[in-house]
Design a protein around this motif. Structure first.
Motif, PDB file in Angstrom:
ATOM      1  N   GLU A  46       0.832  -1.206   0.000  1.00 52.32           N
ATOM      2  CA  GLU A  46       0.000   0.000   0.000  1.00 52.32           C
ATOM      3  C   GLU A  46       0.867   1.256   0.000  1.00 52.32           C
ATOM      4  OE1 GLU A  46      -3.733   2.077   2.381  1.00 52.32           O
ATOM      5  OE2 GLU A  46      -2.637   0.432   3.322  1.00 52.32           O
ATOM      6  N   LEU A  47       1.922   1.255   0.794  1.00 51.94           N
ATOM      7  CA  LEU A  47       2.820   2.412   0.817  1.00 51.94           C
ATOM      8  C   LEU A  47       3.439   2.658  -0.556  1.00 51.94           C
ATOM      9  CD1 LEU A  47       4.645   1.870   4.230  1.00 51.94           C
ATOM     10  CD2 LEU A  47       3.121   3.761   3.648  1.00 51.94           C
ATOM     11  N   ALA A  48       3.846   1.587  -1.206  1.00 51.07           N
ATOM     12  CA  ALA A  48       4.448   1.727  -2.530  1.00 51.07           C
ATOM     13  C   ALA A  48       3.437   2.229  -3.550  1.00 51.07           C
ATOM     14  CB  ALA A  48       5.025   0.387  -2.975  1.00 51.07           C
ATOM     15  N   ALA A  49       2.218   1.720  -3.478  1.00 50.38           N
ATOM     16  CA  ALA A  49       1.179   2.118  -4.430  1.00 50.38           C
ATOM     17  C   ALA A  49       0.825   3.590  -4.302  1.00 50.38           C
ATOM     18  CB  ALA A  49      -0.065   1.267  -4.230  1.00 50.38           C
ATOM     19  N   ARG A  50       0.955   4.152  -3.103  1.00 49.19           N
ATOM     20  CA  ARG A  50       0.583   5.552  -2.870  1.00 49.19           C
ATOM     21  C   ARG A  50       1.743   6.527  -3.046  1.00 49.19           C
ATOM     22  NH1 ARG A  50      -3.346   3.306  -3.994  1.00 49.19           N
ATOM     23  NH2 ARG A  50      -4.774   2.327  -2.529  1.00 49.19           N
ATOM     24  N   ALA A  51       2.933   6.003  -3.358  1.00 55.12           N
ATOM     25  CA  ALA A  51       4.107   6.869  -3.505  1.00 55.12           C
ATOM     26  C   ALA A  51       4.050   7.650  -4.814  1.00 55.12           C
ATOM     27  CB  ALA A  51       5.382   6.032  -3.445  1.00 55.12           C
ATOM     28  N   ALA A  52       4.834   8.719  -4.874  1.00 50.83           N
ATOM     29  CA  ALA A  52       4.918   9.516  -6.105  1.00 50.83           C
ATOM     30  C   ALA A  52       5.553   8.676  -7.210  1.00 50.83           C
ATOM     31  CB  ALA A  52       5.741  10.771  -5.859  1.00 50.83           C
ATOM     32  N   PRO A  53       5.022   8.729  -8.423  1.00 46.33           N
ATOM     33  CA  PRO A  53       5.548   7.911  -9.530  1.00 46.33           C
ATOM     34  C   PRO A  53       6.753   8.551 -10.226  1.00 46.33           C
ATOM     35  CG  PRO A  53       3.634   9.108 -10.281  1.00 46.33           C
ATOM     36  CD  PRO A  53       3.791   9.457  -8.817  1.00 46.33           C
ATOM     37  N   ASP A  54       7.738   8.943  -9.425  1.00 44.35           N
ATOM     38  CA  ASP A  54       8.898   9.657  -9.970  1.00 44.35           C
ATOM     39  C   ASP A  54      10.156   8.790 -10.051  1.00 44.35           C
ATOM     40  OD1 ASP A  54       9.451   9.392  -7.284  1.00 44.35           O
ATOM     41  OD2 ASP A  54       9.375  11.556  -6.834  1.00 44.35           O
ATOM     42  N   PHE A  96       9.680 -12.922  -7.296  1.00 47.34           N
ATOM     43  CA  PHE A  96       9.888 -11.602  -6.715  1.00 47.34           C
ATOM     44  C   PHE A  96      10.244 -10.653  -7.857  1.00 47.34           C
ATOM     45  CE2 PHE A  96      10.562 -14.743  -3.568  1.00 47.34           C
ATOM     46  CZ  PHE A  96      10.334 -14.196  -2.315  1.00 47.34           C
ATOM     47  N   GLY A  97       9.549  -9.525  -7.925  1.00 46.88           N
ATOM     48  CA  GLY A  97       9.791  -8.588  -9.014  1.00 46.88           C
ATOM     49  C   GLY A  97       9.906  -7.159  -8.524  1.00 46.88           C
ATOM     50  N   LEU A  98      10.408  -6.302  -9.380  1.00 47.18           N
ATOM     51  CA  LEU A  98      10.583  -4.888  -9.050  1.00 47.18           C
ATOM     52  C   LEU A  98       9.469  -4.073  -9.694  1.00 47.18           C
ATOM     53  CD1 LEU A  98      12.554  -2.899  -7.609  1.00 47.18           C
ATOM     54  CD2 LEU A  98      13.557  -2.501  -9.866  1.00 47.18           C
ATOM     55  N   PHE A  99       8.838  -3.223  -8.875  1.00 48.88           N
ATOM     56  CA  PHE A  99       7.740  -2.380  -9.332  1.00 48.88           C
ATOM     57  C   PHE A  99       7.948  -0.946  -8.865  1.00 48.88           C
ATOM     58  CE2 PHE A  99       6.190  -6.648  -9.063  1.00 48.88           C
ATOM     59  CZ  PHE A  99       5.195  -6.782 -10.014  1.00 48.88           C
ATOM     60  N   GLY A 100       7.241  -0.030  -9.505  1.00 49.33           N
ATOM     61  CA  GLY A 100       7.112   1.341  -9.029  1.00 49.33           C
ATOM     62  C   GLY A 100       5.634   1.643  -8.921  1.00 49.33           C
ATOM     63  N   PRO A 101       5.262   2.807  -8.414  1.00 49.90           N
ATOM     64  CA  PRO A 101       3.850   3.188  -8.387  1.00 49.90           C
ATOM     65  C   PRO A 101       3.325   3.367  -9.807  1.00 49.90           C
ATOM     66  CG  PRO A 101       5.193   4.599  -6.959  1.00 49.90           C
ATOM     67  CD  PRO A 101       6.139   3.826  -7.827  1.00 49.90           C
ATOM     68  N   ALA A 102       2.026   3.211  -9.980  1.00 55.62           N
ATOM     69  CA  ALA A 102       1.418   3.439 -11.295  1.00 55.62           C
ATOM     70  C   ALA A 102       1.647   4.878 -11.730  1.00 55.62           C
ATOM     71  CB  ALA A 102      -0.084   3.150 -11.234  1.00 55.62           C
ATOM     72  N   GLY A 103       1.758   5.082 -13.029  1.00 50.78           N
ATOM     73  CA  GLY A 103       1.916   6.429 -13.562  1.00 50.78           C
ATOM     74  C   GLY A 103       3.337   6.832 -13.858  1.00 50.78           C
ATOM     75  N   MET A 104       4.307   5.924 -13.653  1.00 52.19           N
ATOM     76  CA  MET A 104       5.692   6.270 -13.983  1.00 52.19           C
ATOM     77  C   MET A 104       5.835   6.430 -15.495  1.00 52.19           C
ATOM     78  SD  MET A 104       7.905   3.798 -11.419  1.00 52.19           S
ATOM     79  CE  MET A 104       9.418   4.133 -12.337  1.00 52.19           C
ATOM     80  N   PRO A 105       6.522   7.467 -15.966  1.00 52.81           N
ATOM     81  CA  PRO A 105       6.714   7.659 -17.410  1.00 52.81           C
ATOM     82  C   PRO A 105       7.408   6.455 -18.035  1.00 52.81           C
ATOM     83  CG  PRO A 105       7.387   9.602 -16.180  1.00 52.81           C
ATOM     84  CD  PRO A 105       7.159   8.531 -15.168  1.00 52.81           C
TER      85      PRO A 105
END
Length: 342
Positions: free
Chosen positions: A97-105, A271-280
């Motif tokens: 949840e913390l990762a999903a809510r982070a800025a997609p930068d 196990f995989g690496l993700f960022g928040p949605a919306g990353m360019p």
């Protein structure tokens, strides 16, 4: 073979939620996020400050140790420190949840797992994040081969003998797990279903407890990763098969359960690496290239071998597809075992 996405409520609403998030991002996004040329420029200049990777496990766990090894090498690759931020709890929900809510930068990344993004979606009617819509997949990182261990008192020396033993004693053999709807539990249910046997599931609080139950004879069987091989070397347990579609690199001498004529028992925790949605997309592509290069380096391969895991990389699209395919598949397995979403 992928099943229709309507079978999972999380996947069913992914596009809708992604669209809403995109609208919100668009309303407040910086100019470089709105222009492909600007996004590429920003990706080229990235990173200009330290990064962090959220890990939903306690320090010392296999996921934590692996990410720390990658972070050390990536710090050199990117020229910026990478901090591992442990956020364990609630079956990885807190960290996700913390990762999903982070800025997609690109400055907050996340170690996503089969447990956190697939199994949680299967067993929970509501999650504070959507496994598809709320994350930007970057690359698969590694898998943990699973093995079929038995207590030395179990007379079966291979999968076929174990099946025959279980059929001769319906409901008498027991198998351990590190909790309901974990990889060990799911594999046990797969084995029961595919082999046509009846065994009793005995859940424990964690790996050490389940391992102790196996070596003490409290349970007969335990599907676990490489970390139970120490007990095998000490003669406290025996390993009779691997639970994958192919033999593991760590123990190529071990036949798979499928080779014994029991297909379908092939869960492979990933196990995989993700960022928040919306990353360019240019930023996602760059991170994919950078991390894949480090993951495939001789230094990282050596560390993975020491940990007993196998490095597997992927495209962002393949990582998304992994979630889409596995969610309905594992939902079917657990529904057959009587596990329903809560």
């Amino acid at each position: 073979m992928p099943a229709p996405t309507k079978q999972s409520p999380h996947i069913q609403h992914a596009n809708e939620r992604m669209s809403r998030r995109a609208l919100l991002l668009g309303a407040s996004a910086a100019p470089w996020m709105l222009s492909s040329a600007g996004a590429q420029t920003a990706a080229d200049a990235y990173p200009s400050r330290p990064l962090k990777i959220i890990v939903g496990f306690t320090p010392g766990s296999i996921g934590d140790l692996f990410v720390r090894s990658v972070a050390q090498l990536m710090t050199v690759q990117l020229g910026q420190p990478i901090v591992v931020d442990n956020k364990p709890g609630a079956s990885q929900v807190i960290g996700a949840e913390l990762a999903a809510r982070a800025a997609p930068d690109g400055y907050t990344l996340y170690l996503g797992t089969q447990g956190g993004l697939v199994l949680n979606a299967v067993v929970r009617k509501k999650l504070p994040y959507d496994p598809i819509a709320d994350f930007s997949p970057i690359t698969m990182m590694f898998v943990t081969p699973m093995y079929l261990y038995v207590n030395p008192s179990v007379p079966a020396k291979n999968t076929a003998e174990l099946i025959a033993l279980a059929k001769s004693k319906p409901g008498k053999l027991t198998f351990a797990s590190i909790g309901p709807v974990t990889a060990a539990h799911v594999l046990g249910e797969m084995f029961k279903s595919e082999a046509g046997v009846d065994m009793l599931h005995v859940p424990f609080k964690g790996g050490p407890e389940a391992t102790n139950a196996l070596i003490s004879g409290q349970v007969d069987i335990f599907f676990n990763g490489n970390n139970s091989m120490a007990q095998v070397k000490q003669g406290k347990a025996r390993v009779i098969a691997s639970a994958g579609v192919k033999r593991s690199e760590e123990r190529p001498d071990l036949a798979t359960i499928a080779e014994a004529g029991v297909p379908g028992v092939d869960l492979l925790p990933w196990f995989g690496l993700f960022g928040p949605a919306g990353m360019p997309r240019p930023l996602v592509d760059r991170l994919n290239r950078e991390f894949v290069a480090v993951l495939k380096s001789p230094a990282m391969k050596e560390r993975a071998t020491q940990m007993g895991v196998e490095i597997v990389t992927s495209t962002p699209a393949a990582l998304t597809n992994q979630i889409k395919v596995e969610t309905p598949q594992l939902s079917k397995v657990l529904l057959k075992a009587g596990v329903t979403p809560e």
